[in-house]
Design a protein around this motif. Structure first.
Motif, PDB file in Angstrom:
ATOM      1  N   TYR A 140       0.834  -1.201   0.000  1.00 39.63           N
ATOM      2  CA  TYR A 140       0.000   0.000   0.000  1.00 39.63           C
ATOM      3  C   TYR A 140       0.871   1.254   0.000  1.00 39.63           C
ATOM      4  N   ALA A 141       1.964   1.204   0.725  1.00 41.49           N
ATOM      5  CA  ALA A 141       2.845   2.372   0.846  1.00 41.49           C
ATOM      6  C   ALA A 141       3.522   2.729  -0.476  1.00 41.49           C
ATOM      7  N   GLN A 142       3.436   1.860  -1.477  1.00 42.38           N
ATOM      8  CA  GLN A 142       4.000   2.156  -2.795  1.00 42.38           C
ATOM      9  C   GLN A 142       3.123   3.116  -3.603  1.00 42.38           C
ATOM     10  N   ALA A 143       1.929   3.376  -3.129  1.00 39.69           N
ATOM     11  CA  ALA A 143       1.027   4.283  -3.855  1.00 39.69           C
ATOM     12  C   ALA A 143       1.678   5.653  -3.978  1.00 39.69           C
ATOM     13  N   LYS A 144       1.373   6.348  -5.070  1.00 44.84           N
ATOM     14  CA  LYS A 144       1.947   7.681  -5.287  1.00 44.84           C
ATOM     15  C   LYS A 144       1.390   8.694  -4.294  1.00 44.84           C
ATOM     16  N   ALA A 145       0.170   8.480  -3.820  1.00 45.53           N
ATOM     17  CA  ALA A 145      -0.445   9.405  -2.862  1.00 45.53           C
ATOM     18  C   ALA A 145      -1.097   8.596  -1.744  1.00 45.53           C
ATOM     19  N   ARG A 146      -1.050   9.141  -0.543  1.00 49.00           N
ATOM     20  CA  ARG A 146      -1.658   8.496   0.623  1.00 49.00           C
ATOM     21  C   ARG A 146      -2.621   9.487   1.269  1.00 49.00           C
ATOM     22  N   VAL A 147      -3.870   9.090   1.354  1.00 50.55           N
ATOM     23  CA  VAL A 147      -4.880   9.917   2.008  1.00 50.55           C
ATOM     24  C   VAL A 147      -5.120   9.305   3.384  1.00 50.55           C
ATOM     25  N   SER A 148      -4.526   9.931   4.398  1.00 45.41           N
ATOM     26  CA  SER A 148      -4.638   9.444   5.762  1.00 45.41           C
ATOM     27  C   SER A 148      -5.879  10.051   6.412  1.00 45.41           C
ATOM     28  N   LEU A 149      -6.855   9.217   6.716  1.00 47.70           N
ATOM     29  CA  LEU A 149      -8.068   9.724   7.353  1.00 47.70           C
ATOM     30  C   LEU A 149      -7.779  10.260   8.746  1.00 47.70           C
ATOM     31  N   GLU A 150      -6.787   9.691   9.430  1.00 55.91           N
ATOM     32  CA  GLU A 150      -6.414  10.209  10.750  1.00 55.91           C
ATOM     33  C   GLU A 150      -5.903  11.645  10.642  1.00 55.91           C
ATOM     34  N   LYS A 151      -5.090  11.919   9.635  1.00 52.09           N
ATOM     35  CA  LYS A 151      -4.554  13.271   9.454  1.00 52.09           C
ATOM     36  C   LYS A 151      -5.667  14.259   9.104  1.00 52.09           C
ATOM     37  N   ILE A 152      -6.584  13.839   8.247  1.00 53.41           N
ATOM     38  CA  ILE A 152      -7.702  14.721   7.880  1.00 53.41           C
ATOM     39  C   ILE A 152      -8.545  15.013   9.116  1.00 53.41           C
ATOM     40  N   ALA A 153      -8.867  13.970   9.872  1.00 51.52           N
ATOM     41  CA  ALA A 153      -9.694  14.143  11.074  1.00 51.52           C
ATOM     42  C   ALA A 153      -9.011  15.069  12.070  1.00 51.52           C
ATOM     43  N   PHE A 154      -7.714  14.889  12.265  1.00 52.55           N
ATOM     44  CA  PHE A 154      -6.969  15.747  13.190  1.00 52.55           C
ATOM     45  C   PHE A 154      -7.008  17.202  12.726  1.00 52.55           C
ATOM     46  N   ARG A 155      -6.732  17.407  11.438  1.00 52.06           N
ATOM     47  CA  ARG A 155      -6.716  18.766  10.884  1.00 52.06           C
ATOM     48  C   ARG A 155      -8.073  19.457  11.032  1.00 52.06           C
ATOM     49  N   LEU A 156      -9.164  18.684  10.910  1.00 48.97           N
ATOM     50  CA  LEU A 156     -10.501  19.252  11.001  1.00 48.97           C
ATOM     51  C   LEU A 156     -11.050  19.265  12.433  1.00 48.97           C
ATOM     52  N   GLY A 157     -10.273  18.759  13.376  1.00 48.52           N
ATOM     53  CA  GLY A 157     -10.692  18.765  14.769  1.00 48.52           C
ATOM     54  C   GLY A 157     -11.676  17.674  15.141  1.00 48.52           C
ATOM     55  N   HIS A 158     -11.700  16.589  14.373  1.00 44.91           N
ATOM     56  CA  HIS A 158     -12.559  15.448  14.678  1.00 44.91           C
ATOM     57  C   HIS A 158     -11.738  14.405  15.438  1.00 44.91           C
ATOM     58  N   GLY A 159     -12.323  13.839  16.465  1.00 44.19           N
ATOM     59  CA  GLY A 159     -11.638  12.791  17.199  1.00 44.19           C
ATOM     60  C   GLY A 159     -11.832  11.416  16.579  1.00 44.19           C
ATOM     61  N   ASP A 160     -12.723  11.326  15.611  1.00 48.27           N
ATOM     62  CA  ASP A 160     -13.079  10.033  15.044  1.00 48.27           C
ATOM     63  C   ASP A 160     -13.169  10.167  13.521  1.00 48.27           C
ATOM     64  N   VAL A 161     -12.477   9.287  12.805  1.00 46.95           N
ATOM     65  CA  VAL A 161     -12.480   9.350  11.341  1.00 46.95           C
ATOM     66  C   VAL A 161     -13.851   9.050  10.747  1.00 46.95           C
ATOM     67  N   SER A 162     -14.724   8.417  11.522  1.00 52.71           N
ATOM     68  CA  SER A 162     -16.061   8.088  10.998  1.00 52.71           C
ATOM     69  C   SER A 162     -16.901   9.347  10.765  1.00 52.71           C
ATOM     70  N   LYS A 163     -16.465  10.467  11.286  1.00 55.99           N
ATOM     71  CA  LYS A 163     -17.182  11.730  11.081  1.00 55.99           C
ATOM     72  C   LYS A 163     -16.839  12.376   9.738  1.00 55.99           C
ATOM     73  N   LEU A 164     -15.831  11.842   9.051  1.00 60.16           N
ATOM     74  CA  LEU A 164     -15.429  12.389   7.761  1.00 60.16           C
ATOM     75  C   LEU A 164     -16.381  11.899   6.664  1.00 60.16           C
ATOM     76  N   THR A 165     -16.784  12.800   5.806  1.00 61.02           N
ATOM     77  CA  THR A 165     -17.658  12.422   4.697  1.00 61.02           C
ATOM     78  C   THR A 165     -16.808  11.977   3.509  1.00 61.02           C
ATOM     79  N   PRO A 166     -17.378  11.172   2.624  1.00 58.81           N
ATOM     80  CA  PRO A 166     -16.639  10.801   1.414  1.00 58.81           C
ATOM     81  C   PRO A 166     -16.203  12.021   0.601  1.00 58.81           C
ATOM     82  N   THR A 167     -16.995  13.079   0.616  1.00 58.16           N
ATOM     83  CA  THR A 167     -16.629  14.288  -0.130  1.00 58.16           C
ATOM     84  C   THR A 167     -15.372  14.926   0.444  1.00 58.16           C
ATOM     85  N   VAL A 168     -15.270  15.003   1.767  1.00 56.35           N
ATOM     86  CA  VAL A 168     -14.071  15.558   2.405  1.00 56.35           C
ATOM     87  C   VAL A 168     -12.851  14.711   2.043  1.00 56.35           C
ATOM     88  N   ILE A 169     -13.012  13.407   2.036  1.00 54.23           N
ATOM     89  CA  ILE A 169     -11.916  12.501   1.688  1.00 54.23           C
ATOM     90  C   ILE A 169     -11.531  12.694   0.224  1.00 54.23           C
TER      91      ILE A 169
END
Length: 192
Positions: A140-169
């Motif tokens: 998986y780490a060979q992918a050219k881009a990595r979308v880390s849901l933990e990083k997105i959640a942290f940046r948006l102030g969410h404690g849980d990645v399940s709060k992220l919408t597919p659109t945000v991802i």
């Protein structure tokens, strides 16, 4: 990984980019006259399924302007990487606990790689996902881009990645794709 939202996010990406969308598992099922992935695993085995997957990826690698959602195990074969590297590969990195909760919520029946674990749905999913990640993580780490849901959640102030919408991802994925294209001297993505 299974349950990461590849199909949902992939459809959003395809729509925004005005690309075609393909789900490799759905294409395999179509070539097998509608036989589900779970049934293919049961009737013919994983190796047979992986052969079909490689053939689908080979054919898709010959066309342009599309988004492909692959099965989580597509990365296990180097030849598949050859086909996938003709485009921009994107890893939706979702914490295993979140994946296990998602899968347990909908059931494990359609997930052939989860049928051999014991316990409740969450425990079965978490055990198997952990083992699969151990096997596939480097791939998986060979992918050219990595979308880390933990990083997105942290940046948006969410404690849980399940709060992220597919659109945000998908927006995060598009930003990463644009960055890669700019680094490679390609054109930026417009319209998002």
């Amino acid at each position: 990984m299974m349950g990461s939202g590849k199909t949902t996010v992939g459809k959003i990406l395809a729509q925004v980019l005005s690309y075609s969308f393909f789900d490799s598992d759905a294409l395999i099922e179509k070539t097998m006259d509608g036989t589900s992935v779970a049934e293919i695993f049961t009737l013919y085995g994983e190796s047979f399924f992986r052969d079909k997957e490689t053939e689908v990826l080979r054919k898709l690698s010959l066309i342009d302007r599309h988004v492909i959602s692959t099965g989580g195990g597509a990365v296990t074969r180097p030849i598949n990487w050859k086909y996938m590297q003709k485009g921009i590969t994107l890893w939706l990195d979702v914490p295993l606990e979140a994946l296990a909760r998602r899968i347990a919520a909908v059931g494990t029946d359609s997930r052939p790689l989860l049928h051999h674990e014991s316990g409740d749905a969450y425990t079965k999913a978490f055990k198997r996902l952990s083992a699969l990640f151990e096997e596939r993580g480097e791939s998986y780490a060979q992918a050219k881009a990595r979308v880390s849901l933990e990083k997105i959640a942290f940046r948006l102030g969410h404690g849980d990645v399940s709060k992220l919408t597919p659109t945000v991802i998908a927006i995060e994925a598009l930003e990463q794709i644009e960055g890669l294209l700019e680094e490679e001297g390609g054109m930026a993505i417009a319209g998002f």
